[in-house]
Write a protein that holds these residues in place. Structure first.
Motif, PDB file in Angstrom:
ATOM      1  N   TYR A 110       0.851  -1.194   0.000  1.00 28.59           N
ATOM      2  CA  TYR A 110       0.000   0.000   0.000  1.00 28.59           C
ATOM      3  C   TYR A 110       0.888   1.246   0.000  1.00 28.59           C
ATOM      4  CZ  TYR A 110      -3.458  -3.406   1.641  1.00 28.59           C
ATOM      5  OH  TYR A 110      -4.267  -4.497   1.762  1.00 28.59           O
ATOM      6  N   TYR A 113      -1.029   4.654  -0.715  1.00 27.79           N
ATOM      7  CA  TYR A 113      -1.974   5.651  -1.202  1.00 27.79           C
ATOM      8  C   TYR A 113      -1.643   7.040  -0.680  1.00 27.79           C
ATOM      9  CZ  TYR A 113      -3.850   2.977   2.751  1.00 27.79           C
ATOM     10  OH  TYR A 113      -3.980   2.235   3.892  1.00 27.79           O
ATOM     11  N   LYS A 172      -4.073 -11.127   1.473  1.00 29.94           N
ATOM     12  CA  LYS A 172      -3.174 -10.991   0.324  1.00 29.94           C
ATOM     13  C   LYS A 172      -3.307 -12.245  -0.530  1.00 29.94           C
ATOM     14  CE  LYS A 172       1.670 -10.466  -1.060  1.00 29.94           C
ATOM     15  NZ  LYS A 172       3.074 -10.357  -0.595  1.00 29.94           N
ATOM     16  N   SER A 212      -3.721  -7.122  -2.669  1.00 26.78           N
ATOM     17  CA  SER A 212      -3.894  -6.973  -1.225  1.00 26.78           C
ATOM     18  C   SER A 212      -5.145  -6.142  -0.949  1.00 26.78           C
ATOM     19  CB  SER A 212      -2.673  -6.294  -0.598  1.00 26.78           C
ATOM     20  OG  SER A 212      -1.490  -7.031  -0.839  1.00 26.78           O
ATOM     21  N   THR A 213      -5.895  -6.532   0.073  1.00 29.83           N
ATOM     22  CA  THR A 213      -7.085  -5.785   0.472  1.00 29.83           C
ATOM     23  C   THR A 213      -7.158  -5.749   1.995  1.00 29.83           C
ATOM     24  OG1 THR A 213      -8.492  -7.760   0.424  1.00 29.83           O
ATOM     25  CG2 THR A 213      -8.386  -6.428  -1.585  1.00 29.83           C
ATOM     26  N   GLY A 239      -8.857  -0.459   1.869  1.00 29.76           N
ATOM     27  CA  GLY A 239      -7.597  -0.293   1.150  1.00 29.76           C
ATOM     28  C   GLY A 239      -7.411  -1.414   0.140  1.00 29.76           C
ATOM     29  N   GLY A 250      -4.517  -2.816  -2.858  1.00 31.09           N
ATOM     30  CA  GLY A 250      -3.188  -2.663  -3.437  1.00 31.09           C
ATOM     31  C   GLY A 250      -2.917  -3.740  -4.472  1.00 31.09           C
ATOM     32  N   TYR A 251      -2.269  -3.362  -5.550  1.00 29.70           N
ATOM     33  CA  TYR A 251      -1.922  -4.301  -6.616  1.00 29.70           C
ATOM     34  C   TYR A 251      -0.434  -4.140  -6.930  1.00 29.70           C
ATOM     35  CZ  TYR A 251      -1.667  -6.472 -11.235  1.00 29.70           C
ATOM     36  OH  TYR A 251      -1.305  -7.252 -12.316  1.00 29.70           O
ATOM     37  N   THR A 252       0.298  -5.236  -6.890  1.00 26.54           N
ATOM     38  CA  THR A 252       1.737  -5.223  -7.163  1.00 26.54           C
ATOM     39  C   THR A 252       2.034  -6.122  -8.349  1.00 26.54           C
ATOM     40  OG1 THR A 252       2.240  -4.852  -4.817  1.00 26.54           O
ATOM     41  CG2 THR A 252       4.028  -5.653  -6.208  1.00 26.54           C
ATOM     42  N   THR A 298       3.603  -0.709  -8.176  1.00 25.14           N
ATOM     43  CA  THR A 298       2.597  -0.860  -7.131  1.00 25.14           C
ATOM     44  C   THR A 298       1.532   0.217  -7.290  1.00 25.14           C
ATOM     45  OG1 THR A 298       4.225  -1.757  -5.574  1.00 25.14           O
ATOM     46  CG2 THR A 298       2.183  -0.914  -4.643  1.00 25.14           C
ATOM     47  N   SER A 356      -2.210   1.533  -5.562  1.00 27.63           N
ATOM     48  CA  SER A 356      -3.020   1.367  -4.353  1.00 27.63           C
ATOM     49  C   SER A 356      -4.063   2.475  -4.258  1.00 27.63           C
ATOM     50  CB  SER A 356      -2.133   1.366  -3.105  1.00 27.63           C
ATOM     51  OG  SER A 356      -1.365   2.554  -3.029  1.00 27.63           O
TER      52      SER A 356
END
Length: 323
Positions: free
Chosen positions: A62, A64, A264, A274-275, A284, A286-288, A298, A300
């Motif tokens: 994350y 943001y 994840k 990821s959430t 939240g 997130g994408y990697t 990344t 987010s």
């Protein structure tokens, strides 16, 4: 015809050749399984790393509200360079740092120097496993040229099976502050204590206790900070692709219990999602994605679930390059 010996079994086959097989956990005469000894455990983590698996679910992946670029490289002589720059999309403030690392392997010394855009210079020197196996010594110093402010910290830590202890001495003109921590581990159980003592005021500034348990893919962690902050977390690795975590926190004198749930999921070998969501309905995501070896992207976002149409949501992007 078969001959039996202690520790091995020798058999004669039809051709007359000898075959020897090792006894692995079996008695020679009755072939029953021998129970392995208990109490073996690797070195427990430091106090700050207790519950780290659950913390990583909520923190990693994350970014943001920030646009960030990280670049890492290494010279042929072994010197590592790392530079980072970021911009806060809310305040518009930008910052960054330049870091160099160098190792002297034959002496066990590591040198780390960092310069930040707020004009702070820091130097860290560490030596590990030289005076004794498991013993690490370090000196961390910082200097601000604009104000002339100086600070230094002497760090020591020692780890071996079942125990991990550390003691830091934070130097100050008024009087040093002593930080100490210890973690004991046995058969998956962990117990830790952390304390900080201000010699100038002769008072305890930290008095923290933590307990934990780790069994296979499940980890439990609880903590009490200064007798007023209570926290706990549960981490579980569901399978090779899925990890989940739950975090709870409560402050003495308050009726509000804070909690969060996170997960994840490894989409493939190069991408993960990821959430997380907390009791304030902040979501939240997130994408990697590893674009190629040494290049990672990344993305987010933070969404206010109570005010989806009102705006105020945050997005962020991070870019990592390593060569």
């Amino acid at each position: 015809m078969a001959e039996k010996r202690v520790g091995s079994v020798v058999q004669h086959d039809k051709t007359g050749n000898d075959k020897q097989a090792e006894n692995k956990g079996q008695c020679v005469t009755c072939r029953h399984h021998v129970t392995k000894g208990h109490g073996t455990m690797a070195v427990p983590p430091s106090y700050s790393d207790l519950g780290k698996s659950a913390k990583d679910i909520f923190n990693k992946g994350y970014g943001y509200g920030v646009l960030k670029l990280d670049v890492k490289t290494k010279s042929q002589s072994g010197v590592e360079f790392a530079t980072s720059g970021s911009n806060n999309t809310d305040t518009g403030k930008s910052g960054g740092h330049l870091e160099t690392k160098y190792k002297v392997s034959e002496l066990g010394l590591n040198f780390n120097q960092k310069w930040k855009t707020d004009n702070t210079l820091t130097t860290e020197i560490t030596m590990e496993d030289q005076l004794a196996k498991g013993l690490k010594l370090g000196l961390d110093a910082s200097f601000v040229p604009n104000t002339g402010k100086k600070s230094a910290k002497l760090k020591t830590s020692y780890k071996r099976d079942f125990v991990n202890v550390g003691c830091d001495l934070d130097f100050d003109m008024a009087g040093p502050t002593i930080h100490a921590a210890a973690v004991l581990g046995y058969e998956g159980w962990l117990a830790g204590y952390q304390v900080a003592f201000d010699t100038a005021k002769s008072t305890l500034t930290q008095n923290n206790l933590a307990m934990g348990y780790k069994a296979g893919d499940l980890q439990l962690h609880t903590s009490v900070d200064n007798g007023t902050e209570f926290g706990g977390s549960i981490y579980q690795k569901v399978n090779s692709k899925m990890e989940t975590a739950v975090h709870l926190a409560w402050t003495a004198g308050s009726n509000n219990t804070r909690f969060a749930v996170g997960a994840k999921y490894q989409l493939d070998k190069d991408a993960s999602l990821s959430t997380k969501v907390n009791n304030a309905c902040l979501v939240g995501v997130g994408y990697t994605q590893t674009l190629r070896p040494g290049v990672k992207l990344t993305l987010s976002a933070l969404i206010d679930g109570k005010n989806v149409n009102g705006g105020g949501h945050k997005v962020g992007m991070g870019f990592e390059l390593e060569a």
